[in-house]
Design a protein around this motif. Structure first.
Motif, PDB file in Angstrom:
ATOM      1  N   LEU A   1     -10.776   6.367  14.318  1.00 32.45           N
ATOM      2  CA  LEU A   1     -10.051   5.513  13.506  1.00 32.45           C
ATOM      3  C   LEU A   1      -9.785   6.895  12.752  1.00 32.45           C
ATOM      4  N   GLN A   2     -10.265   8.265  12.371  1.00 36.17           N
ATOM      5  CA  GLN A   2      -9.395   8.766  11.519  1.00 36.17           C
ATOM      6  C   GLN A   2      -7.809   9.353  12.658  1.00 36.17           C
ATOM      7  N   VAL A   3      -8.754   9.572  13.981  1.00 38.42           N
ATOM      8  CA  VAL A   3      -7.037  10.442  14.499  1.00 38.42           C
ATOM      9  C   VAL A   3      -6.394   9.380  14.615  1.00 38.42           C
ATOM     10  N   THR A   4      -6.911   8.432  14.732  1.00 42.41           N
ATOM     11  CA  THR A   4      -5.919   7.052  15.231  1.00 42.41           C
ATOM     12  C   THR A   4      -4.789   7.379  13.453  1.00 42.41           C
ATOM     13  N   ALA A   5      -5.393   7.240  12.537  1.00 45.99           N
ATOM     14  CA  ALA A   5      -4.897   6.692  11.238  1.00 45.99           C
ATOM     15  C   ALA A   5      -3.608   8.515  11.039  1.00 45.99           C
ATOM     16  N   ILE A   6      -4.238   9.725  11.981  1.00 50.66           N
ATOM     17  CA  ILE A   6      -3.128  10.541  11.570  1.00 50.66           C
ATOM     18  C   ILE A   6      -2.135  10.347  12.507  1.00 50.66           C
TER      19      ILE A   6
ATOM     20  N   VAL B   1       0.553  -1.530   0.591  1.00 49.77           N
ATOM     21  CA  VAL B   1       0.051  -0.494   0.057  1.00 49.77           C
ATOM     22  C   VAL B   1       0.957   0.768   0.130  1.00 49.77           C
ATOM     23  N   ALA B   2       0.220   2.255  -0.851  1.00 48.55           N
ATOM     24  CA  ALA B   2       1.069   3.487  -0.757  1.00 48.55           C
ATOM     25  C   ALA B   2       0.101   4.471   0.121  1.00 48.55           C
ATOM     26  N   LEU B   3       0.584   5.535   0.798  1.00 49.61           N
ATOM     27  CA  LEU B   3       0.428   6.479   1.237  1.00 49.61           C
ATOM     28  C   LEU B   3       0.519   7.786   0.878  1.00 49.61           C
ATOM     29  N   PHE B   4      -1.237   8.372   0.390  1.00 48.42           N
ATOM     30  CA  PHE B   4      -1.316   9.984   0.441  1.00 48.42           C
ATOM     31  C   PHE B   4      -1.711  10.386   1.322  1.00 48.42           C
ATOM     32  N   GLY B   5      -1.093  11.536   2.618  1.00 45.12           N
ATOM     33  CA  GLY B   5      -1.757  11.729   3.670  1.00 45.12           C
ATOM     34  C   GLY B   5      -2.516   9.858   4.541  1.00 45.12           C
ATOM     35  N   ILE B   6      -3.226  10.106   4.959  1.00 46.63           N
ATOM     36  CA  ILE B   6      -4.183   9.256   5.077  1.00 46.63           C
ATOM     37  C   ILE B   6      -4.741   8.162   4.625  1.00 46.63           C
ATOM     38  N   GLU B   7      -4.664   8.616   3.224  1.00 46.55           N
ATOM     39  CA  GLU B   7      -5.533   7.685   1.616  1.00 46.55           C
ATOM     40  C   GLU B   7      -4.130   6.788   1.108  1.00 46.55           C
TER      41      GLU B   7
ATOM     42  N   ARG C   1       5.334   3.055   9.370  1.00 41.03           N
ATOM     43  CA  ARG C   1       4.730   4.264  10.160  1.00 41.03           C
ATOM     44  C   ARG C   1       3.284   4.016   8.781  1.00 41.03           C
ATOM     45  N   GLY C   2       1.476   4.273   9.657  1.00 36.60           N
ATOM     46  CA  GLY C   2       0.903   4.265   7.985  1.00 36.60           C
ATOM     47  C   GLY C   2       0.325   2.865   8.670  1.00 36.60           C
ATOM     48  N   VAL C   3       0.031   2.103   8.835  1.00 37.05           N
ATOM     49  CA  VAL C   3      -0.087   0.384   8.878  1.00 37.05           C
ATOM     50  C   VAL C   3      -1.862   1.206   9.029  1.00 37.05           C
ATOM     51  N   LEU C   4      -2.532   1.803  10.041  1.00 36.51           N
ATOM     52  CA  LEU C   4      -3.607   2.073  10.189  1.00 36.51           C
ATOM     53  C   LEU C   4      -4.490   1.840   8.903  1.00 36.51           C
ATOM     54  N   PRO C   5      -3.509   3.322   8.247  1.00 31.35           N
ATOM     55  CA  PRO C   5      -4.667   3.938   6.858  1.00 31.35           C
ATOM     56  C   PRO C   5      -4.191   3.273   5.879  1.00 31.35           C
ATOM     57  N   GLY C   6      -3.466   2.016   5.882  1.00 29.15           N
ATOM     58  CA  GLY C   6      -2.640   1.149   4.295  1.00 29.15           C
ATOM     59  C   GLY C   6      -3.753   0.292   4.658  1.00 29.15           C
ATOM     60  N   LEU C   7      -4.070  -0.594   6.069  1.00 25.15           N
ATOM     61  CA  LEU C   7      -5.029  -1.436   5.590  1.00 25.15           C
ATOM     62  C   LEU C   7      -6.377  -1.296   5.138  1.00 25.15           C
ATOM     63  N   LEU C   8      -6.618   0.201   6.339  1.00 23.59           N
ATOM     64  CA  LEU C   8      -8.185   0.256   5.915  1.00 23.59           C
ATOM     65  C   LEU C   8      -8.219   1.204   3.892  1.00 23.59           C
ATOM     66  N   ALA C   9      -7.190   0.709   3.446  1.00 26.56           N
ATOM     67  CA  ALA C   9      -7.076   0.682   1.931  1.00 26.56           C
ATOM     68  C   ALA C   9      -7.520  -0.477   1.702  1.00 26.56           C
ATOM     69  N   ALA C  10      -6.684  -0.624   1.701  1.00 21.83           N
ATOM     70  CA  ALA C  10      -6.705  -2.426   1.236  1.00 21.83           C
ATOM     71  C   ALA C  10      -7.861  -2.903   1.635  1.00 21.83           C
ATOM     72  N   ARG C  11      -8.550  -2.864   2.559  1.00 16.89           N
ATOM     73  CA  ARG C  11     -10.066  -3.631   3.152  1.00 16.89           C
ATOM     74  C   ARG C  11     -11.050  -3.018   1.744  1.00 16.89           C
ATOM     75  N   ALA C  12     -11.223  -1.081   1.128  1.00 15.68           N
ATOM     76  CA  ALA C  12     -11.506  -1.012   0.843  1.00 15.68           C
ATOM     77  C   ALA C  12     -11.738  -1.943  -0.648  1.00 15.68           C
ATOM     78  N   ALA C  13     -10.271  -2.285  -0.970  1.00  8.94           N
ATOM     79  CA  ALA C  13     -10.416  -2.641  -2.561  1.00  8.94           C
ATOM     80  C   ALA C  13     -10.410  -4.225  -2.243  1.00  8.94           C
ATOM     81  N   GLY C  14     -10.998  -4.477  -1.289  1.00  5.98           N
ATOM     82  CA  GLY C  14     -11.314  -6.184  -0.975  1.00  5.98           C
ATOM     83  C   GLY C  14     -10.166  -6.964  -0.978  1.00  5.98           C
ATOM     84  N   HIS C  15      -9.353  -6.730  -0.278  1.00  3.77           N
ATOM     85  CA  HIS C  15      -8.066  -7.424   0.279  1.00  3.77           C
ATOM     86  C   HIS C  15      -8.596  -8.317   0.786  1.00  3.77           C
ATOM     87  N   GLU C  16      -8.151  -9.750   1.684  1.00  3.99           N
ATOM     88  CA  GLU C  16      -8.206 -10.616   2.654  1.00  3.99           C
ATOM     89  C   GLU C  16      -7.539 -10.410   3.491  1.00  3.99           C
ATOM     90  N   ARG C  17      -6.407 -10.421   3.486  1.00  2.00           N
ATOM     91  CA  ARG C  17      -5.550 -10.718   4.609  1.00  2.00           C
ATOM     92  C   ARG C  17      -4.280  -9.140   4.907  1.00  2.00           C
TER      93      ARG C  17
END
Length: 503
Positions: free
Chosen positions: A244-249, A9-15, A120-136
């Motif tokens: 979750l949003q504050v934790t992602a930042i 996952v690549a991060l741009f801010g918290i996206e 850094r950025g594990v939480l927002p990265g995994l949120l993006a992975a979940r939204a993209a349909g990844h399972e693990r």
């Protein structure tokens, strides 16, 4: 040619954006080529990964290795791709099967001996992975507590590259994510510690109930900082979505606790006045990192000695206060960070700041230059302005003890419940979120109620933005009083909050 894929996952801010990592083995001279707009830290990954693979007892292929990170036009930064690159190379060589890599996100940095290091950025990265349909998702074991905050993903951890290799070969199991843990927050400063200042205490309660910005002005030692530090104790805990949003930042910044990473209480950020504009707003090389205003998202940003910050830093807050978001443009792209906070400013009335105002030695031009650092457009966005005065013997030894935070917080929560019930169909939660046009069009007040606002507008004492903010304050005063709609008394009191102090 042997070819394999993995995902990170690549991060741009918290996206986040899911990145496909391809490894292609070819003939020719032994070298590694990394393409896909990597930054300096990522370009060094090929050396880290090569040493980690060899020191983990796995073969490193001879000949040319091409590593491609797609989308190719997306800038990639950091060392979090190491684990994914190692898995793709090992799968391409046939050292491990590639079947389990499908729909699996790999995040983590590799040490030269094969150990995994947190990123850094594990939480927002995994949120993006979940939204993209990844399972693990597989992350370093030190990041498991943070990763466990994401529901809907199978989360596992590895402490070494050999753990990942054994799992891919069906020869071992990965570390499981622990259940999310939330520790009790530290005790907050109590409002009972503040002696006197009834007007400022009332303004703090109104600010907490409606989410309004506040300016405290007065000589040193009268309690401005004490009051500001006690505002978080009056606010409700963060909703699950906001937490979750504050934790992602904070995850992107790298400031999360390893034992209890979830941020559940409104943050309180109080930078020193020597802070740079980039550190306040956000900035840095490459794509910008979050600044103090984003760390204060859904919490409180306290600027003590506000006039010492300077015009440039203070005026940079003007757009953010209106939009609740900061957009930072760089050559590599635009990064957006949420920044919806309550601004609390404290200032002395003049540079010399004596305990008694009658002892001031500053000339009139000096005072004007000092206070002019708080520009008119910035002050127009500050809802409540309060002047604090030095304590007297009577107020310091009053027989009635000051109200504690718990008592005031009950009134604040009740007022917020009324506001949330009123605005729920529109999606707003507090009065400061309501746009002025909606207040005037859908919730109009009788002309007899707003007559004081009309007079102030006619005399040029109030801007249209200031009138809208007065209406929001009036609704907050109404909620605190338990009334259905504002009356002339609440509107006049709201206007008085804006007029009583021009520091």
């Amino acid at each position: 040619m042997p070819h394999a894929k993995s995902w990170s996952v690549a991060l741009f801010g918290i996206e986040g954006r899911v990145v496909e990592i391809e490894a292609d083995l070819g003939g020719g001279l032994s070298r590694v080529t990394l393409v896909g707009l990597p930054d300096a830290g990522l370009r060094e990954a090929k050396d880290r990964v090569r040493s980690a693979v060899r020191n983990s007892g796995q073969p490193w292929p001879d000949g040319k290795i091409t590593l491609a990170l797609s989308p190719a036009n997306l800038p990639k930064m950091g060392s979090g791709y190491d684990l994914g690159i190692a898995a793709a190379v090992l799968a391409a060589t046939g050292a491990v099967p590639a079947t389990k890599l499908f729909r699996t996100i790999l995040l983590g940095e590799l040490a030269l001996d094969g150990r995994t290091r947190p990123v850094r950025g594990v939480l927002p990265g995994l949120l993006a992975a979940r939204a993209a349909g990844h399972e693990r998702a597989i992350v370093p074991t030190e990041c498991l507590s943070e990763a466990a905050l994401v529901d809907g993903l199978e989360i596992s951890g590895v402490s070494r590259l050999t753990d990942l290799v054994a799992w891919l070969k069906d020869e071992g199991e990965l570390a499981e994510a622990p259940p999310p843990s939330v520790t009790e927050p530290d005790p907050r400063p109590d409002l009972a510690d503040v002696v006197g200042q009834p007007e400022a205490r009332w303004a703090l309660e109104v600010a907490a109930a409606g989410g309004h910005h506040l300016l405290l002005s007065g000589p040193p030692g009268v309690g401005k900082t004490l009051l500001a530090q006690r505002l978080p104790g009056l606010l409700p805990e963060l909703s699950p979505e906001d937490a979750l949003q504050v934790t992602a930042i904070h995850s992107v910044e790298g400031a999360l606790s390893k034992s209890s990473p979830l941020v559940t209480v409104p943050p309180f950020v109080a930078p020193h006045h020597s802070i740079t504009t980039a550190a306040l707003i956000g900035g840095g090389t490459g794509l910008a990192a979050p600044g103090a205003i984003s760390r204060a998202h859904r919490g409180v940003l306290f600027l003590d000695e506000a006039c010492e910050y300077g015009n440039q830093k203070l005026d940079s807050l003007r757009t953010v206060l209106e939009e609740g978001e900061v957009r930072i443009a760089r050559a590599k792209g635009v990064v957006r960070y949420p920044a919806r906070f309550q601004l609390i400013m404290a200032t002395n009335p003049c540079p010399c700041a004596p305990p008694r105002e009658i002892d001031c030695t500053c000339s009139v031009p000096t005072r004007r230059r000092y206070l002019a650092r708080l520009s008119g457009p910035l002050l127009d966005r500050v809802d409540l302005r309060v002047r604090l005065h030095s304590l007297t013997a009577i107020s310091a030894h009053h027989t009635t003890p000051p109200e504690p935070s718990a008592t005031v917080r009950e009134r604040v929560l009740a007022a917020r419940d009324r506001a949330r019930h009123r605005w729920r169909s529109h999606g707003w939660r507090i009065n400061s979120d309501v746009p002025g046009p909606i207040l005037r069009r859908d919730f109009p007040l009788p002309a007899s109620t707003t007559v004081v606002l009309d007079k102030a507008l006619n005399k040029g004492l109030l801007t249209a933005r200031g009138a809208d903010r007065c209406l929001r304050i009036a609704w907050t005063l109404t909620d605190l009083a338990g009334l259905p709609t504002p009356a002339g008394e609440q509107v006049a009191a709201a206007l008085n909050f804006r007029e009583r102090v021009t520091p």
